[in-house]
Design a protein around this motif. Structure first.
Motif, PDB file in Angstrom:
ATOM      1  N   MET A 158       0.826  -1.192   0.000  1.00 52.02           N
ATOM      2  CA  MET A 158       0.000   0.000   0.000  1.00 52.02           C
ATOM      3  C   MET A 158       0.879   1.269   0.000  1.00 52.02           C
ATOM      4  SD  MET A 158      -3.083  -1.334   0.260  1.00 52.02           S
ATOM      5  CE  MET A 158      -4.179  -0.034   0.876  1.00 52.02           C
ATOM      6  N   GLN A 217      -1.607  -9.398  14.196  1.00 48.56           N
ATOM      7  CA  GLN A 217      -1.744 -10.790  14.632  1.00 48.56           C
ATOM      8  C   GLN A 217      -3.143 -11.024  15.188  1.00 48.56           C
ATOM      9  OE1 GLN A 217       1.766 -11.269  17.298  1.00 48.56           O
ATOM     10  NE2 GLN A 217       2.642 -12.517  15.650  1.00 48.56           N
ATOM     11  N   ASN A 262     -10.971  -3.111   7.810  1.00 48.49           N
ATOM     12  CA  ASN A 262     -11.795  -3.739   6.770  1.00 48.49           C
ATOM     13  C   ASN A 262     -11.104  -4.833   5.972  1.00 48.49           C
ATOM     14  OD1 ASN A 262     -14.308  -2.252   7.139  1.00 48.49           O
ATOM     15  ND2 ASN A 262     -13.055  -0.476   6.617  1.00 48.49           N
ATOM     16  N   LEU A 263      -9.802  -5.015   6.164  1.00 53.52           N
ATOM     17  CA  LEU A 263      -9.095  -6.104   5.480  1.00 53.52           C
ATOM     18  C   LEU A 263      -9.603  -7.438   6.017  1.00 53.52           C
ATOM     19  CD1 LEU A 263      -5.252  -5.479   5.257  1.00 53.52           C
ATOM     20  CD2 LEU A 263      -6.801  -6.113   3.400  1.00 53.52           C
ATOM     21  N   ARG A 264      -9.809  -8.377   5.123  1.00 53.32           N
ATOM     22  CA  ARG A 264     -10.305  -9.693   5.549  1.00 53.32           C
ATOM     23  C   ARG A 264      -9.132 -10.549   6.026  1.00 53.32           C
ATOM     24  NH1 ARG A 264     -13.404  -9.375   0.499  1.00 53.32           N
ATOM     25  NH2 ARG A 264     -15.412  -8.449   0.999  1.00 53.32           N
ATOM     26  N   LEU A 265      -8.946 -10.572   7.350  1.00 53.52           N
ATOM     27  CA  LEU A 265      -7.784 -11.241   7.953  1.00 53.52           C
ATOM     28  C   LEU A 265      -8.186 -12.270   9.004  1.00 53.52           C
ATOM     29  CD1 LEU A 265      -5.642  -8.057   8.658  1.00 53.52           C
ATOM     30  CD2 LEU A 265      -5.195  -9.747   6.882  1.00 53.52           C
ATOM     31  N   GLU A 305     -10.455 -15.422  10.667  1.00 56.99           N
ATOM     32  CA  GLU A 305     -11.323 -16.584  10.487  1.00 56.99           C
ATOM     33  C   GLU A 305     -12.651 -16.320  11.158  1.00 56.99           C
ATOM     34  OE1 GLU A 305      -9.234 -20.768  10.703  1.00 56.99           O
ATOM     35  OE2 GLU A 305      -8.982 -19.600  12.529  1.00 56.99           O
ATOM     36  N   SER A 317     -13.314  -9.344   8.062  1.00 59.08           N
ATOM     37  CA  SER A 317     -12.514  -8.292   8.693  1.00 59.08           C
ATOM     38  C   SER A 317     -12.792  -8.267  10.193  1.00 59.08           C
ATOM     39  CB  SER A 317     -12.854  -6.944   8.083  1.00 59.08           C
ATOM     40  OG  SER A 317     -14.155  -6.561   8.499  1.00 59.08           O
ATOM     41  N   GLU A 332     -16.173  -6.910  10.804  1.00 58.71           N
ATOM     42  CA  GLU A 332     -17.276  -7.810  10.494  1.00 58.71           C
ATOM     43  C   GLU A 332     -17.388  -8.932  11.522  1.00 58.71           C
ATOM     44  OE1 GLU A 332     -17.195  -7.518   5.595  1.00 58.71           O
ATOM     45  OE2 GLU A 332     -15.833  -8.865   6.636  1.00 58.71           O
ATOM     46  N   HIS A 369       0.506 -10.756   9.633  1.00 55.52           N
ATOM     47  CA  HIS A 369       0.578 -10.007   8.378  1.00 55.52           C
ATOM     48  C   HIS A 369       1.383  -8.730   8.582  1.00 55.52           C
ATOM     49  CE1 HIS A 369      -2.931 -12.519   7.183  1.00 55.52           C
ATOM     50  NE2 HIS A 369      -2.455 -12.339   5.963  1.00 55.52           N
ATOM     51  N   LEU A 370       2.043  -8.300   7.515  1.00 49.55           N
ATOM     52  CA  LEU A 370       2.735  -7.015   7.469  1.00 49.55           C
ATOM     53  C   LEU A 370       1.946  -6.103   6.556  1.00 49.55           C
ATOM     54  CD1 LEU A 370       5.381  -5.249   7.830  1.00 49.55           C
ATOM     55  CD2 LEU A 370       6.137  -6.300   5.684  1.00 49.55           C
ATOM     56  N   MET A 371       1.633  -4.897   7.018  1.00 51.04           N
ATOM     57  CA  MET A 371       0.994  -3.909   6.136  1.00 51.04           C
ATOM     58  C   MET A 371       1.739  -2.588   6.284  1.00 51.04           C
ATOM     59  SD  MET A 371      -1.553  -5.060   4.300  1.00 51.04           S
ATOM     60  CE  MET A 371      -2.386  -3.545   3.857  1.00 51.04           C
TER      61      MET A 371
END
Lengths: 168, 168
Positions: free
Chosen positions: A1, A15, A66-69, A71, A79, A82, A164-166
């Protein structure tokens, strides 16, 4: 990004957790240490680099929430908004480190004053947006956060951290 | 540490721990889940990208074991070999994710077969080098690791994770 042609101004590591607990005040004479805690949700380690300003925050927070990360129990990845899950925000200046020989240097990190200001605005925006999203679901979630500039004494319990790394 | 002009072939996230415990075999009928555990030391989350080969491993392992990332009781920051501390190696394919809209994609990750082979060689080299370094100090340390391709059910207890990102 991160924008083309320039380095990132924010680095985050994300995490997933079942439970996370962070010290926000060390023990002192006659006073026990104080902690904050979340259950199911996401831990966000964050570091601001030189050049970061308030302008990045809306996109940063919107992306993280909002990123789908995560389960979901029903199957698909969703997300944290969600799910909905809670957030634990951890200031982590070490994420800005670069190795020079065997030593880590942190010359790209933002100044302490600017970092503190951005971090406070980041926490506030996460609170607003996650709580607004969760209110629509009726599920109780919370945004907890560490104290900027302090040691981040952390306990983490996961069913898989899915690290994840963002960068932004 | 990534070469100029090309992306990294390995991404690692490093966290200091007082204790970390990782499931290496899920519970089955008539059998409890199996775990590995380390005490004081470092957790290494690792992801290999397409293009990674065995050639990167000596530099990768030498850097991770010799970078000064750990607080020592005597004051200065030392490497995990000097501490000496233990290592918990956690395969973490999610670290290779890139956001496309709200979805994470993992197209840059190495194939499962190549990743498994590199991961096994990485674990083996960490064992050799950390145990050789620790033998000189007489302190008992260990190298523990997760099972490639499995869910990494992790519990982490830190005195400050001091999260670092290192790419190669």
């Amino acid at each position: 990004m991160a924008e083309q042609g320039s380095g990132p101004v924010v680095r985050t590591v994300l995490q997933q957790c079942l439970r996370a607990r962070l010290q926000v005040k060390p023990a002192e004479e006659n006073q026990e240490a104080q902690f904050v805690q979340i259950d199911r949700g996401m831990v966000v380690y964050i570091c601001f680099f030189k050049g970061a300003t308030e302008h990045i925050l809306p996109k940063l927070v919107s992306t993280l929430l909002n990123l789908r990360l995560c389960e979901s129990t029903s199957g698909p990845v969703v997300s944290v908004s969600e799910l909905p899950g809670s957030l634990l925000l951890v200031p982590q200046a070490t994420l800005g480190g670069r190795a020079r020989g065997r030593t880590m240097q942190y010359h790209s990190n933002i100044s302490k004053e600017d970092g503190l200001r951005l971090y406070a605005a980041f926490v506030s925006l996460c609170e607003q947006q996650l709580l607004a999203a969760a209110a629509r679901t009726g599920v109780q979630v919370s945004v907890q956060h560490g104290t900027y500039g302090n040691r981040q004494v952390l306990q983490l319990d996961t069913n898989g951290p899915y690290t994840h790394l963002m960068e932004f």
